[in-house]
Design an enzyme around this catalytic site. Sequence first.
Site, PDB file in Angstrom:
ATOM      1  N   ALA A 124       0.839  -1.206   0.000  1.00  0.00           N
ATOM      2  CA  ALA A 124       0.000   0.000   0.000  1.00  0.00           C
ATOM      3  C   ALA A 124       0.874   1.256   0.000  1.00  0.00           C
ATOM      4  CB  ALA A 124      -0.950  -0.011   1.190  1.00  0.00           C
ATOM      5  N   SER A 126       0.630   3.641  -3.196  1.00  0.00           N
ATOM      6  CA  SER A 126      -0.032   4.667  -4.009  1.00  0.00           C
ATOM      7  C   SER A 126      -1.211   5.318  -3.290  1.00  0.00           C
ATOM      8  CB  SER A 126      -0.545   4.065  -5.314  1.00  0.00           C
ATOM      9  OG  SER A 126       0.525   3.543  -6.042  1.00  0.00           O
ATOM     10  N   GLU A 127      -1.437   6.562  -3.628  1.00  0.00           N
ATOM     11  CA  GLU A 127      -2.586   7.306  -3.094  1.00  0.00           C
ATOM     12  C   GLU A 127      -3.317   7.953  -4.268  1.00  0.00           C
ATOM     13  OE1 GLU A 127      -1.397   9.783   0.211  1.00  0.00           O
ATOM     14  OE2 GLU A 127      -0.688   8.018   1.312  1.00  0.00           O
ATOM     15  N   THR A 158      -3.598  -3.657  -4.784  1.00  0.00           N
ATOM     16  CA  THR A 158      -3.797  -5.022  -5.258  1.00  0.00           C
ATOM     17  C   THR A 158      -4.063  -5.945  -4.075  1.00  0.00           C
ATOM     18  OG1 THR A 158      -2.347  -4.611  -7.134  1.00  0.00           O
ATOM     19  CG2 THR A 158      -2.695  -6.924  -6.535  1.00  0.00           C
ATOM     20  N   GLN A 278       2.180 -14.897 -45.835  1.00  0.00           N
ATOM     21  CA  GLN A 278       3.428 -14.258 -45.393  1.00  0.00           C
ATOM     22  C   GLN A 278       3.196 -13.184 -44.314  1.00  0.00           C
ATOM     23  OE1 GLN A 278       5.864 -11.741 -48.051  1.00  0.00           O
ATOM     24  NE2 GLN A 278       7.453 -13.272 -47.770  1.00  0.00           N
ATOM     25  N   GLU A 362       3.461  -0.759 -10.947  1.00  0.00           N
ATOM     26  CA  GLU A 362       4.848  -0.927 -10.468  1.00  0.00           C
ATOM     27  C   GLU A 362       5.813  -0.027 -11.252  1.00  0.00           C
ATOM     28  OE1 GLU A 362       6.258  -4.437  -8.840  1.00  0.00           O
ATOM     29  OE2 GLU A 362       4.268  -5.080  -8.163  1.00  0.00           O
ATOM     30  N   THR A 364       5.271   3.280 -14.267  1.00  0.00           N
ATOM     31  CA  THR A 364       4.889   3.387 -15.677  1.00  0.00           C
ATOM     32  C   THR A 364       6.130   3.221 -16.569  1.00  0.00           C
ATOM     33  OG1 THR A 364       5.326   5.747 -15.640  1.00  0.00           O
ATOM     34  CG2 THR A 364       3.062   5.070 -15.111  1.00  0.00           C
TER      35      THR A 364
HETATM   36  N1  CAA Z   1      17.086   1.545  -4.401  1.00  0.00           N
HETATM   37  C1  CAA Z   1      17.529   2.175  -3.291  1.00  0.00           C
HETATM   38  N2  CAA Z   1      17.510   3.531  -3.170  1.00  0.00           N
HETATM   39  C2  CAA Z   1      17.011   4.239  -4.195  1.00  0.00           C
HETATM   40  C3  CAA Z   1      16.547   3.636  -5.373  1.00  0.00           C
HETATM   41  C4  CAA Z   1      16.608   2.234  -5.454  1.00  0.00           C
HETATM   42  N3  CAA Z   1      16.180   1.598  -6.548  1.00  0.00           N
HETATM   43  N4  CAA Z   1      16.106   4.586  -6.207  1.00  0.00           N
HETATM   44  C5  CAA Z   1      16.299   5.761  -5.604  1.00  0.00           C
HETATM   45  N5  CAA Z   1      16.845   5.549  -4.379  1.00  0.00           N
HETATM   46  C6  CAA Z   1      17.250   6.580  -3.418  1.00  0.00           C
HETATM   47  C7  CAA Z   1      18.242   7.531  -4.067  1.00  0.00           C
HETATM   48  O1  CAA Z   1      19.553   7.076  -3.938  1.00  0.00           O
HETATM   49  C8  CAA Z   1      18.000   8.802  -3.286  1.00  0.00           C
HETATM   50  O2  CAA Z   1      18.668   8.689  -2.041  1.00  0.00           O
HETATM   51  P1  CAA Z   1      19.347  10.007  -1.313  1.00  0.00           P
HETATM   52  O3  CAA Z   1      18.198  10.917  -1.006  1.00  0.00           O
HETATM   53  O4  CAA Z   1      19.994   9.418  -0.105  1.00  0.00           O
HETATM   54  O5  CAA Z   1      20.295  10.569  -2.312  1.00  0.00           O
HETATM   55  C9  CAA Z   1      16.511   8.769  -3.007  1.00  0.00           C
HETATM   56  O6  CAA Z   1      16.131   7.406  -3.088  1.00  0.00           O
HETATM   57  C10 CAA Z   1      15.701   9.599  -3.977  1.00  0.00           C
HETATM   58  O7  CAA Z   1      15.983   9.142  -5.295  1.00  0.00           O
HETATM   59  P2  CAA Z   1      15.570   9.974  -6.592  1.00  0.00           P
HETATM   60  O8  CAA Z   1      16.060  11.384  -6.425  1.00  0.00           O
HETATM   61  O9  CAA Z   1      15.989   9.232  -7.812  1.00  0.00           O
HETATM   62  O10 CAA Z   1      13.982   9.977  -6.462  1.00  0.00           O
HETATM   63  P3  CAA Z   1      12.889  10.703  -7.351  1.00  0.00           P
HETATM   64  O11 CAA Z   1      11.985  11.460  -6.486  1.00  0.00           O
HETATM   65  O12 CAA Z   1      13.551  11.399  -8.495  1.00  0.00           O
HETATM   66  O13 CAA Z   1      11.973   9.480  -7.891  1.00  0.00           O
HETATM   67  C11 CAA Z   1      11.303   7.644  -9.227  1.00  0.00           C
HETATM   68  C12 CAA Z   1      12.443   8.465  -8.578  1.00  0.00           C
HETATM   69  C13 CAA Z   1      12.086   6.640 -10.040  1.00  0.00           C
HETATM   70  C14 CAA Z   1      10.387   8.445 -10.148  1.00  0.00           C
HETATM   71  C15 CAA Z   1      10.466   6.952  -8.106  1.00  0.00           C
HETATM   72  O14 CAA Z   1       9.703   7.880  -7.404  1.00  0.00           O
HETATM   73  C16 CAA Z   1       9.581   5.844  -8.651  1.00  0.00           C
HETATM   74  O15 CAA Z   1      10.041   4.725  -8.874  1.00  0.00           O
HETATM   75  N6  CAA Z   1       8.272   6.127  -8.832  1.00  0.00           N
HETATM   76  C17 CAA Z   1       7.295   5.091  -9.257  1.00  0.00           C
HETATM   77  C18 CAA Z   1       6.612   4.485  -8.077  1.00  0.00           C
HETATM   78  C19 CAA Z   1       5.950   3.191  -8.441  1.00  0.00           C
HETATM   79  O16 CAA Z   1       6.521   2.342  -9.117  1.00  0.00           O
HETATM   80  N7  CAA Z   1       4.741   3.004  -7.948  1.00  0.00           N
HETATM   81  C20 CAA Z   1       4.048   1.765  -8.181  1.00  0.00           C
HETATM   82  C21 CAA Z   1       3.052   1.524  -7.114  1.00  0.00           C
HETATM   83  S1  CAA Z   1       3.114  -0.044  -6.411  1.00  0.00           S
HETATM   84  C22 CAA Z   1       2.293  -1.118  -7.406  1.00  0.00           C
HETATM   85  O17 CAA Z   1       1.951  -0.850  -8.526  1.00  0.00           O
HETATM   86  C23 CAA Z   1       2.142  -2.440  -6.762  1.00  0.00           C
HETATM   87  C24 CAA Z   1       0.968  -3.289  -7.176  1.00  0.00           C
HETATM   88  O18 CAA Z   1       0.086  -3.517  -6.388  1.00  0.00           O
HETATM   89  C25 CAA Z   1       0.947  -4.029  -8.465  1.00  0.00           C
END
Ligand code: CAA
Length: 381
Positions: A124, A126-127, A158, A278, A362, A364
Amino acid sequence: MNLELTETQTLIRDTARKFARERVAPQARAMDREERFPTELFRELAELGLLGVNLPSKYGGAEAGVVAYALAMMEMAAADASVSVAMAVTNMCAELIHAFGTDAQREKYVTRLTLGEAVVGSFALSEPHAGSDPGALLTSAVKRGDRYVLNGSKQWITSGAHAGVMVVWARTSGTGNKGLSCFIVEGGTKGLHIGRHEDKMGLRASNTVALTFEDCEVPAENLLGKEGDGFKLAMTALDGGRIGIAAQACGVARAAMEATVSYTKDRKAFGEAVAEFQAPRFMMADMKTQLSAAELLTLRAAYLKEQKQPFTREASMAKLFASETSNRVCDKAVQLHGGYGYIDEFPVERYFRDARVQTIYEGTSEVQRLVIARETFRLIG
Ligand code: CAA
């Protein structure tokens, strides 16, 4: 990367395939039509070790690794994407608690998930106004004595109505990505309300709900990791989760491709089987080539994770390419079925609808591109 499967990987793949074909596939059409979440199947999945494929046997897992997990997901998704997404999220929750939990949290909650006692797990994050940008989430958690009190709303969760164990993100301080924390919340906790059941285009046997937390009290010992670690926990979990969705996309695409091979061999037009022309053959060549590339990207990301090497970028590449491939393959599958591809008598109609969400949840496709670019500039720069 070794392309030959180990005995364990073969066993897990074959076990998942048998279960998927015998127990899941025969019900898939009816479950989709009735929007029925098959609770009973998850007990059986747990017995086969498929709710904790990459977790130690000490915690009820199959201890079979990430490649085996991806292979099992491909098999389950080929039978039914809805069952596979609940399986994926349960594995993801169990792995997250195992990775960051205390011994007590592992004993109590990982085992509950892997053994099917929780039925399934929910993630949980997303909002309503915060999907791609989890740092914008508003759910709050305030510490009061030995409890945290959660207030706020979640969306697109989910399996939310069936989960015995959830991982829930809430803000404990700060703004943006800082100050988020993650909590283990048991299904049925007072103050946790299950909201609207979404009427979705696809994955109709998967349960997707809104959740509301209204003065929901969670024991302080259910904080996962430390206060403020929430964003990193979410990203870590999603890195692994994206391998699961990439595998799901490969499974659905494979099912669509196989159904199309059978259909076009049987179906005659202008005196010949459609498969002899084809244009369909070239379409099939592209479908198969793209699917094989998606499978290899997925298994490579799984292999890297299993070897404890960095895999963030590779998981995003696999998720991006596999989900877009799955959509292309399912689109061609419908096209090659003609009118029969558009009605629910043939499964490609369901595959087409189920594939659509894969480029959205998970992360886009656009978020995957952000991650791939960020990691590429970081690693090469
Ligand atoms: N692993 C560990 N740390 C990570 C990381 C990773 N993969 N990615 C980023 N971080 C850390 C960074 O190192 C950074 O750390 P510091 O502050 O210490 O430097 C911090 O996190 C912030 O990183 P970013 O500046 O890159 O973050 P951002 O705000 O630019 O966002 C993003 C990056 C990739 C857009 C991220 O917000 C993202 O992945 N968004 C999508 C969210 C998502 O996938 N939601 C899906 C919902 S869940 C779902 O769908 C489940 C279901 O039920 C099916």
